[in-house]
Design a protein around this motif. Structure first.
Motif, PDB file in Angstrom:
ATOM      1  N   ILE A 218      56.880  15.564  78.436  1.00 19.94           N
ATOM      2  CA  ILE A 218      55.645  16.362  78.393  1.00 19.94           C
ATOM      3  C   ILE A 218      54.882  16.093  77.097  1.00 19.94           C
ATOM      4  O   ILE A 218      53.653  15.898  77.100  1.00 19.94           O
ATOM      5  N   ILE A 219      55.607  16.077  75.974  1.00 20.22           N
ATOM      6  CA  ILE A 219      54.955  15.817  74.683  1.00 20.22           C
ATOM      7  C   ILE A 219      54.329  14.425  74.679  1.00 20.22           C
ATOM      8  O   ILE A 219      53.194  14.232  74.229  1.00 20.22           O
ATOM      9  N   VAL A 220      55.071  13.449  75.195  1.00 20.89           N
ATOM     10  CA  VAL A 220      54.548  12.081  75.254  1.00 20.89           C
ATOM     11  C   VAL A 220      53.327  12.009  76.163  1.00 20.89           C
ATOM     12  O   VAL A 220      52.303  11.392  75.814  1.00 20.89           O
ATOM     13  N   ALA A 221      53.424  12.641  77.339  1.00 22.60           N
ATOM     14  CA  ALA A 221      52.312  12.602  78.289  1.00 22.60           C
ATOM     15  C   ALA A 221      51.066  13.231  77.688  1.00 22.60           C
ATOM     16  O   ALA A 221      49.947  12.704  77.831  1.00 22.60           O
ATOM     17  N   GLY A 222      51.250  14.355  76.994  1.00 24.40           N
ATOM     18  CA  GLY A 222      50.111  15.009  76.361  1.00 24.40           C
ATOM     19  C   GLY A 222      49.522  14.177  75.237  1.00 24.40           C
ATOM     20  O   GLY A 222      48.287  14.050  75.114  1.00 24.40           O
ATOM     21  N   ALA A 223      50.390  13.582  74.402  1.00 20.64           N
ATOM     22  CA  ALA A 223      49.925  12.798  73.258  1.00 20.64           C
ATOM     23  C   ALA A 223      49.199  11.527  73.712  1.00 20.64           C
ATOM     24  O   ALA A 223      48.116  11.195  73.204  1.00 20.64           O
ATOM     25  N   THR A 224      49.789  10.824  74.672  1.00 18.58           N
ATOM     26  CA  THR A 224      49.169   9.570  75.115  1.00 18.58           C
ATOM     27  C   THR A 224      47.888   9.834  75.914  1.00 18.58           C
ATOM     28  O   THR A 224      46.954   9.030  75.873  1.00 18.58           O
ATOM     29  N   TYR A 225      47.859  10.957  76.618  1.00 16.84           N
ATOM     30  CA  TYR A 225      46.619  11.317  77.323  1.00 16.84           C
ATOM     31  C   TYR A 225      45.506  11.605  76.308  1.00 16.84           C
ATOM     32  O   TYR A 225      44.348  11.216  76.502  1.00 16.84           O
ATOM     33  N   ALA A 226      45.871  12.266  75.216  1.00 15.72           N
ATOM     34  CA  ALA A 226      44.882  12.599  74.185  1.00 15.72           C
ATOM     35  C   ALA A 226      44.388  11.358  73.449  1.00 15.72           C
ATOM     36  O   ALA A 226      43.227  11.307  73.025  1.00 15.72           O
ATOM     37  N   TYR A 227      45.264  10.359  73.287  1.00 14.75           N
ATOM     38  CA  TYR A 227      44.906   9.186  72.486  1.00 14.75           C
ATOM     39  C   TYR A 227      44.548   7.955  73.325  1.00 14.75           C
ATOM     40  O   TYR A 227      44.232   6.910  72.764  1.00 14.75           O
ATOM     41  N   ASN A 228      44.624   8.050  74.664  1.00 11.15           N
ATOM     42  CA  ASN A 228      44.482   6.838  75.467  1.00 11.15           C
ATOM     43  C   ASN A 228      43.075   6.249  75.418  1.00 11.15           C
ATOM     44  O   ASN A 228      42.881   5.076  75.735  1.00 11.15           O
ATOM     45  N   LYS A 229      42.074   7.050  74.986  1.00 15.17           N
ATOM     46  CA  LYS A 229      40.708   6.534  74.913  1.00 15.17           C
ATOM     47  C   LYS A 229      40.402   5.843  73.579  1.00 15.17           C
ATOM     48  O   LYS A 229      39.357   5.209  73.432  1.00 15.17           O
ATOM     49  N   ARG A 230      41.313   5.985  72.623  1.00 16.12           N
ATOM     50  CA  ARG A 230      41.085   5.328  71.329  1.00 16.12           C
ATOM     51  C   ARG A 230      41.203   3.814  71.495  1.00 16.12           C
ATOM     52  O   ARG A 230      41.998   3.319  72.291  1.00 16.12           O
ATOM     53  N   THR A 231      40.430   3.122  70.705  1.00 19.38           N
ATOM     54  CA  THR A 231      40.442   1.655  70.799  1.00 19.38           C
ATOM     55  C   THR A 231      41.094   0.999  69.585  1.00 19.38           C
ATOM     56  O   THR A 231      41.132  -0.225  69.496  1.00 19.38           O
ATOM     57  N   ASP A 232      41.604   1.825  68.628  1.00 25.14           N
ATOM     58  CA  ASP A 232      42.241   1.264  67.451  1.00 25.14           C
ATOM     59  C   ASP A 232      43.754   1.454  67.520  1.00 25.14           C
ATOM     60  O   ASP A 232      44.290   1.954  68.512  1.00 25.14           O
ATOM     61  N   GLU A 233      44.440   1.060  66.445  1.00 29.11           N
ATOM     62  CA  GLU A 233      45.901   1.089  66.426  1.00 29.11           C
ATOM     63  C   GLU A 233      46.479   2.505  66.482  1.00 29.11           C
ATOM     64  O   GLU A 233      47.653   2.684  66.837  1.00 29.11           O
ATOM     65  N   TRP A 234      45.674   3.523  66.147  1.00 27.03           N
ATOM     66  CA  TRP A 234      46.186   4.893  66.175  1.00 27.03           C
ATOM     67  C   TRP A 234      46.409   5.396  67.593  1.00 27.03           C
ATOM     68  O   TRP A 234      47.009   6.448  67.788  1.00 27.03           O
ATOM     69  N   ALA A 235      45.971   4.646  68.569  1.00 29.73           N
ATOM     70  CA  ALA A 235      46.257   5.003  69.961  1.00 29.73           C
ATOM     71  C   ALA A 235      47.761   5.021  70.212  1.00 29.73           C
ATOM     72  O   ALA A 235      48.260   5.780  71.050  1.00 29.73           O
ATOM     73  N   TRP A 236      48.511   4.156  69.477  1.00 28.40           N
ATOM     74  CA  TRP A 236      49.978   4.189  69.621  1.00 28.40           C
ATOM     75  C   TRP A 236      50.694   4.613  68.340  1.00 28.40           C
ATOM     76  O   TRP A 236      51.809   5.130  68.399  1.00 28.40           O
ATOM     77  N   MET A 354      45.917   3.991  91.186  1.00 31.78           N
ATOM     78  CA  MET A 354      45.199   5.092  90.552  1.00 31.78           C
ATOM     79  C   MET A 354      44.337   4.578  89.403  1.00 31.78           C
ATOM     80  O   MET A 354      44.695   3.607  88.732  1.00 31.78           O
ATOM     81  N   ALA A 355      43.199   5.236  89.185  1.00 27.19           N
ATOM     82  CA  ALA A 355      42.336   4.892  88.057  1.00 27.19           C
ATOM     83  C   ALA A 355      43.053   5.162  86.744  1.00 27.19           C
ATOM     84  O   ALA A 355      43.988   5.970  86.686  1.00 27.19           O
ATOM     85  N   HIS A 356      42.587   4.487  85.680  1.00 32.99           N
ATOM     86  CA  HIS A 356      43.252   4.575  84.373  1.00 32.99           C
ATOM     87  C   HIS A 356      43.413   6.019  83.914  1.00 32.99           C
ATOM     88  O   HIS A 356      44.515   6.459  83.572  1.00 32.99           O
ATOM     89  N   GLU A 357      42.307   6.774  83.884  1.00 31.52           N
ATOM     90  CA  GLU A 357      42.349   8.156  83.396  1.00 31.52           C
ATOM     91  C   GLU A 357      43.217   9.037  84.297  1.00 31.52           C
ATOM     92  O   GLU A 357      44.007   9.860  83.835  1.00 31.52           O
ATOM     93  N   LEU A 358      43.088   8.847  85.613  1.00 28.82           N
ATOM     94  CA  LEU A 358      43.856   9.651  86.566  1.00 28.82           C
ATOM     95  C   LEU A 358      45.348   9.383  86.438  1.00 28.82           C
ATOM     96  O   LEU A 358      46.169  10.301  86.598  1.00 28.82           O
ATOM     97  N   ALA A 359      45.721   8.148  86.125  1.00 33.79           N
ATOM     98  CA  ALA A 359      47.146   7.813  85.962  1.00 33.79           C
ATOM     99  C   ALA A 359      47.769   8.621  84.830  1.00 33.79           C
ATOM    100  O   ALA A 359      48.896   9.122  84.963  1.00 33.79           O
ATOM    101  N   PHE A 360      47.047   8.771  83.713  1.00 37.12           N
ATOM    102  CA  PHE A 360      47.564   9.560  82.597  1.00 37.12           C
ATOM    103  C   PHE A 360      47.610  11.045  82.950  1.00 37.12           C
ATOM    104  O   PHE A 360      48.529  11.763  82.545  1.00 37.12           O
TER     105      PHE A 360
END
Length: 543
Positions: A218-236, A354-360
């Motif tokens: 759950i924590i991972v899903a929430g964190a990656t959903y929040a950061y998945n739109k970033r285009t820099d290294e902080w996305a991971w 599934m679309a990118h956003e919907l998958a997350f």
């Protein structure tokens, strides 16, 4: 009546002990080899075991709230392995991560190559494989608390490697080093939880291991959903940094936790074992505390007479070999009934159309539903037997996995894409409510007390031996640069789940409501797995 109102008890001069003398200011602990010859202690052991059998789930919770808390805290260490495992599964779906480390496809998109995708998943498991073998001997020497504290220090340090990694190769190395303390956590958590709670709570408390996996996801899903739109290294890098929130608070709590009284008794620390029992239950009931202590001493002594000091070789001798095989099969089977779909849920949803956003978004929903399924598993363990839950859970997922394969085999439309995604969620839900949590209960109950730390370690090693090639297979089946079969992987996992069902039907015994002494006797007698439930063991038998 206190010892002040009586003449000195006989243990003071004869090496014996009475209930009243247990808390005497100066006393000599009864030797373990005298336990079975002491009628007073044996009567206490009978009473203690009968009382545990008579307790219901809610009654045990009310009498042992602290035991439940400490068991949950120890199981919560698994969140760190879960967090990192699911994090890697989400990295390969992050656009920024794929753009930085992926290779361009014919359609212009970027994908992480299969070899690196599987390496990210496998590296931590390889490290954990080493960790579980180290965990048993270290725990036997230091105890559950200090071994877990050592592992928490280790993981705090190894997170730095992953966080500052500037290439896939360094990230893989970081995951491998992080995996070593994971091995300590997963080997010790089920063993500790099963040893500190009463009989009625063993199923529910060991099942919280699967809940810890869900919390991590759950924590991972929430964190990656929040950061998945970033285009820099902080996305991971930002999700990687979140790992540091766990070790320090857990170190404080584990330091304050009581050691397992079973471990203390095995090492001759009877007074400390008594204090541990009091902390886990109620210190206002000295008679009940003494009965529990006597029950434990009796089992420890019976096992000592049968095997002596524990070693890895003992796991493969006599009746312990059968117990080791069950533990290994239960651990390994977690990789064969659809669970690996959940580990790569976001990527699976993308490959299912599934679309990118919907998958997350679906991944976050899937993780929350797994948490709900884990909570539902607690009453299930109270109502149904371990064998029953495992067999029905496996059979259900076999059917669902085959249906998933069929949905992926027919002409694809938006409806079939959604059907595959929904089936992936349902399969994960069934696993999280049945096979996943009940496997940890079975693992914790199957091994002998004397060999438990070693047995859970070797069993988890079997899990990694099975998982490492299965991770490669799972990645290859989903990756466009590999098999690219998407939902058709349901046929593969459905077939392996059938093997799990057949193996469990013939080899998995029912251990619900069995004390550790009764379990020892049933295995030593070589009772058939399907007759465990109906075999009657008298409370006075000391085999």
């Amino acid at each position: 009546m206190s010892t002040d109102e009586k003449t000195p008890p006989p243990y003071a001069t004869e090496g014996k002990e009475t209930k009243e003398g247990l808390h005497a200011e100066h006393h000599v602990d009864i030797l373990h080899d005298e336990v079975l010859a002491s009628s007073d202690l044996m009567n206490d052991a009978f009473d203690g075991e009968n009382y545990e059998h008579s307790q219901g789930l809610w009654q045990s919770v009310k009498s042992h709230p602290w035991a439940c808390l400490w068991a949950f805290i120890m199981c919560f260490t698994i969140v760190m392995e879960s967090f990192d495992m699911f994090l890697n599964g989400n990295f390969v779906a992050l656009d920024a991560f794929k753009l930085r480390y992926g290779v361009q496809q014919a359609d212009g998109s970027y994908q992480i190559e299969t070899k690196w995708q599987s390496s990210l998943f496998q590296a931590g498991q390889c490290g954990a494989f080493v960790g579980v073998f180290l965990a048993g001997p270290v725990t036997n020497r230091l105890g559950y608390r200090w071994t877990t504290l050592l592992a928490l220090v280790m993981i705090n340090a190894t997170i730095f490697i992953s966080f500052f990694a500037d290439s896939l190769a360094v990230l893989v190395v970081g995951q491998a080093f992080e995996g070593i303390p994971w091995g300590f956590f997963i080997a010790n958590a089920p063993a500790y939880a099963s040893e500190i709670v009463p009989l009625a709570l063993r199923g529910a408390c060991t099942a919280t291991l699967q809940m810890s996996w869900s919390i991590g996801s759950i924590i991972v899903a929430g964190a990656t959903y929040a950061y998945n739109k970033r285009t820099d290294e902080w996305a991971w890098r930002a999700p990687l940094a979140l790992q540091w929130i766990f070790p320090l608070p857990l170190m404080v709590l584990i330091f304050l936790a009581p050691e397992s009284p079973w471990w203390l008794l095995r090492h001759g620390k009877k007074e400390q074992a008594l204090r541990s029992i009091e902390r886990l239950g109620s210190s206002t009931n000295p008679e009940g505390t003494q009965q529990t202590l006597a029950m434990m001493e009796r089992t420890v002594e019976i096992e000592r007479k049968l095997g002596g000091s524990p070693s890895l070789l003992d796991l493969f001798k006599g009746s312990d070999f059968r117990r080791t095989m069950i533990t290994c099969l239960m651990y390994a089977s977690q990789n064969f009934a659809g669970n690996l779909i959940a580990n790569q849920a976001t990527y699976f949803f993308q490959q299912a159309g599934m679309a990118h956003e919907l998958a997350f978004q679906l991944n976050l929903i899937n993780s929350c539903l797994q948490f709900v399924a884990n909570a539902l598993s607690w009453p299930l363990t109270a109502w149904f037997g371990r064998r029953t839950i495992y067999l029905w859970g496996t059979a259900t997922n076999v059917v669902l996995l085959v249906i998933l394969g069929v949905c992926a085999s027919i002409p694809q439309t938006q409806q079939t894409n959604y059907a595959q995604a929904c089936l992936g969620i349902v399969i994960s839900f069934v696993f999280a409510g049945t096979l996943g949590p009940i496997s940890y209960t079975i693992i914790a109950e199957t091994s002998s007390v004397r060999l438990r730390a070693l047995s859970t370690g070797v069993g988890r090693a079997a899990y990694y031996v099975a998982e490492i090639p299965m991770i490669f297979l799972a990645s290859w089946m989903l990756n466009p640069t590999g098999g690219n079969i998407a939902g058709k992987c349901g046929y593969v996992w459905g077939g392996t789940a059938v093997v799990c069902f057949v193996s469990a039907y013939f080899g998995l015994p029912e251990l619900k409501h069995r004390s550790y002494r009764e379990t020892d006797i049933l295995f030593n007698r070589g009772v058939s797995a399907r007759k465990f439930k109906s075999t009657v063991i008298d409370v006075r038998e000391n085999e």
